[in-house]
Design an enzyme around this catalytic site. Structure first.
Site, PDB file in Angstrom:
ATOM      1  N   GLU A   1      -3.291   6.030  13.080  1.00 25.13           N
ATOM      2  CA  GLU A   1      -2.877   7.158  12.241  1.00 25.13           C
ATOM      3  C   GLU A   1      -3.211   8.492  12.926  1.00 25.13           C
ATOM      4  OE1 GLU A   1      -4.465   7.322   8.255  1.00 25.13           O
ATOM      5  OE2 GLU A   1      -2.984   8.828   7.652  1.00 25.13           O
TER       6      GLU A   1
ATOM      7  N   HIS B   1      -4.003   8.279   5.228  1.00 23.50           N
ATOM      8  CA  HIS B   1      -4.125   6.929   4.672  1.00 23.50           C
ATOM      9  C   HIS B   1      -5.575   6.482   4.883  1.00 23.50           C
ATOM     10  CE1 HIS B   1      -2.888   3.067   3.246  1.00 23.50           C
ATOM     11  NE2 HIS B   1      -3.060   2.460   4.397  1.00 23.50           N
TER      12      HIS B   1
ATOM     13  N   LYS C   1     -10.384   7.638   0.634  1.00 23.64           N
ATOM     14  CA  LYS C   1     -10.750   6.215   0.553  1.00 23.64           C
ATOM     15  C   LYS C   1     -12.217   6.023   0.947  1.00 23.64           C
ATOM     16  CE  LYS C   1      -6.198   4.083   1.192  1.00 23.64           C
ATOM     17  NZ  LYS C   1      -5.329   5.186   1.624  1.00 23.64           N
TER      18      LYS C   1
ATOM     19  N   HIS D   1      -9.976   1.209  -1.111  1.00 27.02           N
ATOM     20  CA  HIS D   1      -8.518   1.087  -1.005  1.00 27.02           C
ATOM     21  C   HIS D   1      -7.958   0.473  -2.283  1.00 27.02           C
ATOM     22  CE1 HIS D   1      -4.572   0.692   0.461  1.00 27.02           C
ATOM     23  NE2 HIS D   1      -4.805   0.329   1.708  1.00 27.02           N
TER      24      HIS D   1
ATOM     25  N   PHE E   1       0.612  -2.923   4.224  1.00 23.41           N
ATOM     26  CA  PHE E   1       0.755  -4.253   4.803  1.00 23.41           C
ATOM     27  C   PHE E   1       2.240  -4.577   4.928  1.00 23.41           C
ATOM     28  CE2 PHE E   1      -3.324  -4.890   2.454  1.00 23.41           C
ATOM     29  CZ  PHE E   1      -4.115  -5.040   3.565  1.00 23.41           C
TER      30      PHE E   1
ATOM     31  N   CYS F   1       0.820  -1.219   0.000  1.00 20.34           N
ATOM     32  CA  CYS F   1       0.000   0.000   0.000  1.00 20.34           C
ATOM     33  C   CYS F   1       0.851   1.266   0.000  1.00 20.34           C
ATOM     34  CB  CYS F   1      -0.929   0.012   1.202  1.00 20.34           C
ATOM     35  SG  CYS F   1      -1.645  -1.585   1.570  1.00 20.34           S
TER      36      CYS F   1
END
Lengths: 377, 418
Positions: B321, B310, B342, B347, B406, B170
């Site tokens: 975050e 994110h 998102k 995503h 990830f 990602c």
């Protein structure tokens, strides 16, 4: 001012073993690690040899069974090579460098997914007509595999496992899937240390091409062609290599031995229809009028590959008193190959006189070509 | 000497539309691109929604790249579309890209999964599987290596400056842009095409991700399924898409009087070194990434005017975050907009960082921040200003864009109005 960067640790997990000195001795003795594949019938393929890492015991390097279960073969090889590199450098994370000051730049190959990993899923997803049935995929197929399979499929995972096992938190990047991308990882780590973005970096790569899906992909890409014409050629191998890079002054301050100083790296791109030989000779020529004491050759098993590299060196005006060919002995390790080439060059530099230079050619499949020049400190 | 680096072209192929104008209109209007999966029969999967690129017309791409007509890998098609758009948007052609670099972010390689199922079932006892696999189908290859897009674009436009394929999950798209930015800044090259493409909306991709329990299973309400920072968030929504930017030195852009969207000012990356599936709970890696990007940009926390988060909508990411943003920006965190697109796109995995960098550039150029939709019940652990009322006028100068992946890879970019 940019720092001078040295290689202080070499970690190799190869078909000729895990001990750097022994690997070098066996390459020089032209011992081959090539054997017929045991996990599948190679008869449909033009190449019927592979170079696995024999008797590899990943639990030696990853004591946590839970973590080990998440890893594919590529990741296990990568973690082992990184651990060996760190140990070889005498590096103690936290004591020598903070974890966030250590960068990690690696390359991984085509997904390390073997047929064995997905066969239960595949079989359970077939309908009565033998074809893929999306309904059965959802009702039976997904139940036939581990939920953790995704961690074996994502291409960044091998390098992430290295970060977890070695606790590295620094700048990073992961490239894929060929030798040229491995060279890019080395360059990225080198730049990070040289520019002070990282105080130390692990650079390297891993790949495992000894399974049947890999053979199919390589055959389809035409990489076994020379076996048809010359009865020689690349031997798909598996392995991993990592190198520890540090500023020369910092390595000296902590009393670390330095195998070699990285003094130059040159890169070229082979565009579609372009002559690879021309690109390689140009990038070698860009190194200037040098006389390396030795060259780590990128030649694979076939004569044409050897002749092509010799011609590139000749066109670049480089005299080569001695060369060593890891690939015919170790097999072709693709994403791991550049780190192996540079690692072998570092070992050679480590036993030469100060100021002598060793050239590591990273000419491989894919468009990216590279060469690194190392110097004995 | 460091060169200033600017964005002069943007190409987008996403669940909220193709091309900059349409995508931007939809984002500002808060329109979701999430819907039921139509690309394949997903009826039996636990997750049956996603962010698909709709009405994708391959003809224009096939005309520009005749060699790809049989390409089976959808992400390659999406990527070619976005790359072409970006190059055209920048007003470039082969003549302007000969020395350029190509930086492509991707996550998963293509495997001809459905064909392999048939081949495996057809193998007779004693027959070599390899023979069947080699001749088992008539379209494409068993696997598409991750560098396929970089090679196609590089060959088509003669990009000889180097072709990089970044597979940092990602974080790949943001890293691809960051790496291109660094090389232009250092003077290694004048121009680069950088971005990412991804499409895991296939049985193996969606099925595999659904097993990780990070995806929302609210199949009956796709448009509200992705709820970053909301107390009721269940997970993210898997989507597909591609985003590419043309980056060049300011000198090169000025020399050809190119339009400039924004300046790339800094890039940072880090590793959590924690777990492959979960973010480190104190946000250590995210903090490092943001701090590195700001230091690289030569800015303090006070200079950040907006955070493009994110913001995946997973329970763990959004809280961590938020904590990390507060750690890095201190009091400033509560004074500036923090938003997650998102909520509308889902995503796009590798593409998300590249897309969100494009969104940051458009935010600066258009002076509007897109909203975070579906945030109706604030999570007490997520206590920043997430732009929930609709798009918001923006007078700031600097945007910080985050991508956390990830495996624990993180990347942050700093963009400034130019």
């Amino acid at each position: 001012m940019a720092a001078r960067v040295v290689i202080t640790g070499v970690g190799l997990v190869t078909p000729l073993g895990l001990d750097p000195g022994e690997i070098l001795r066996r390459i020089e003795a032209r011992e081959t690690a090539a054997v017929p594949p045991t996990g599948f019938d190679p008869s449909p393929f033009a190449c019927r040899l592979c170079a696995p890492v024999p008797d590899f015991q990943p639990q030696r390097f990853v004591p946590e069974p839970k973590l080990l279960r998440l890893m594919n073969r590529d990741a296990q090889l990568a973690v082992a090579a990184a651990r060996l590199a760190v140990a070889d450098a005498g590096l103690v994370v936290e004591r020598d460098y903070a974890p966030e000051a250590i960068g990690l730049f690696g390359a991984t190959g085509l997904a390390g997914l073997s047929l064995g990993d997905v066969a239960p899923l595949l079989r359970a997803s077939a309908g009565s007509d033998g074809r893929f049935d999306p309904e059965r995929f959802g009702t039976a197929g997904l139940k036939a595999i581990s939920p953790l399979l995704s961690f074996k499929v994502l291409s960044n995972m091998p390098i992430c496992f290295v970060s977890i096992c070695e606790r590295l938190q620094g700048p990073n990047a992961i490239y894929s899937p060929w030798e040229g991308h491995g060279a890019q990882a080395i360059e990225a780590g080198w730049c990070a240390v040289r520019n002070g973005e990282a105080r130390c970096a692990l650079v390297g790569g891993c790949d495992a091409k000894t399974h049947e899906l890999a053979f199919v992909s390589l055959e389809q890409r035409g990489l076994f062609e020379s076996w048809k014409h010359e009865r020689q050629g690349l031997i798909p191998g598996e392995g991993a290599a990592f190198l520890v890079l540090e500023p020369e002054s910092a390595a000296a301050a902590r009393g670390a031995k330095a195998y070699a100083r990285l003094v130059a790296g040159r890169f070229g791109t082979v565009a579609q229809g372009e002559d690879r030989l021309g690109v390689c000779s140009r990038l070698l020529g860009a190194l200037g009028r040098i006389t390396p004491a030795a060259v780590v050759s990128a030649a694979e098993g076939e004569a044409s590959s050897r002749h092509s590299e010799a011609e590139a060196l000749r066109r670049a005006g480089l005299e080569v008193p001695a060369s060593i060919e890891p690939k015919p002995q170790l097999g072709t390790l693709f994403a791991a190959a550049a780190a192996v080439q540079v690692g072998v060059a570092a070992l050679l530099a480590g036993r030469r006189a100060a100021g002598e230079r060793v050239l590591a050619n990273c000419f491989g499949h894919g468009s990216g070509q590279a060469a690194f020049l190392l110097e004995t400190p | 000497m460091n060169h200033r680096v600017v964005i002069t072209g943007i190409g987008l192929c996403t669940p909220v539309g193709r091309e900059v104008a349409a995508v931007w209109d939809n984002l500002l209007a808060g329109r979701s691109g999430i819907g039921p999966i139509t690309l394949f029969a997903a009826n039996s999967l636990p997750v049956r929604i996603g962010g698909e690129v709709k009405n994708f017309h391959a003809d224009a791409v096939a005309n520009a790249f005749p060699g790809v007509r049989d390409e089976p890998d959808r992400k390659v098609w999406l990527g070619l579309d976005a790359a072409l758009q970006a190059i055209q948007d920048a007003g470039l052609d082969e003549n302007g890209l000969g020395a350029a670099q190509v930086h492509v972010g991707v996550s998963l390689e293509y495997l001809a999964f459905e064909q392999v199922v048939s081949v495996l079932q057809a193998v007779r006892p004693g027959e070599a599987l390899g023979a069947r696999l080699l001749g088992g189908w008539d379209r494409g290859a068993l696997q598409t290596p991750l560098d396929r897009l970089a090679e196609l674009v590089g060959d088509r436009f003669g990009c000889a400056g180097g072709r990089f394929t970044n597979c940092s999950a990602c974080a790949a798209g943001a890293q691809a842009i960051g790496e291109a930015f660094r090389r232009i800044r250092a003077g290694a090259v004048d121009r680069a095409l950088a971005g990412a493409t991804d499409s895991a909306l296939n049985p193996l991709g969606l099925g595999g991700f659904s097993l990780l329990h990070i995806l929302s299973t609210e199949n009956d309400a796709p448009q509200t399924a992705c709820r970053p920072f909301d107390a009721s968030r269940q997970g993210t929504v898997l989507s597909e898409g591609a985003a590419f930017l043309v980056l060049e030195s300011l000198d090169a852009a000025r020399a050809r009087a190119a339009r400039v969207y924004a300046e790339v000012l800094g890039y940072g990356s880090s590793l959590d070194a924690y777990r492959v599936s979960d973010p480190e709970p104190t946000g250590r890696g995210a903090v490092l990434s943001m701090r590195r990007a700001l230091a690289d940009a030569g800015l303090s926390a006070e200079a950040v005017d907006c955070v493009n988060a994110h913001g995946t909508g997973t329970p763990k990411n959004d809280a961590v975050e938020t904590l990390a943003i507060k750690t890095v920006l201190g009091q400033r965190a509560r004074l500036i907009p923090v938003h997650s697109v998102k909520s509308m796109t889902g995503h796009m995995i590798a593409t998300s960082g590249a897309f969100e960098a494009a969104v940051a550039a458009l935010t600066l150029m258009d002076r509007n921040v897109p909203p975070t939709i579906n945030l109706a019940h604030p999570d007490p652990h997520c206590d920043l200003d997430y732009v929930t009322e609709g798009c918001r006028a923006f007078a700031g100068e600097t945007v910080l864009s985050n991508s956390f992946g990830f495996g624990g890879q993180n990347a942050s970019l700093v963009l400034r109005r130019c």
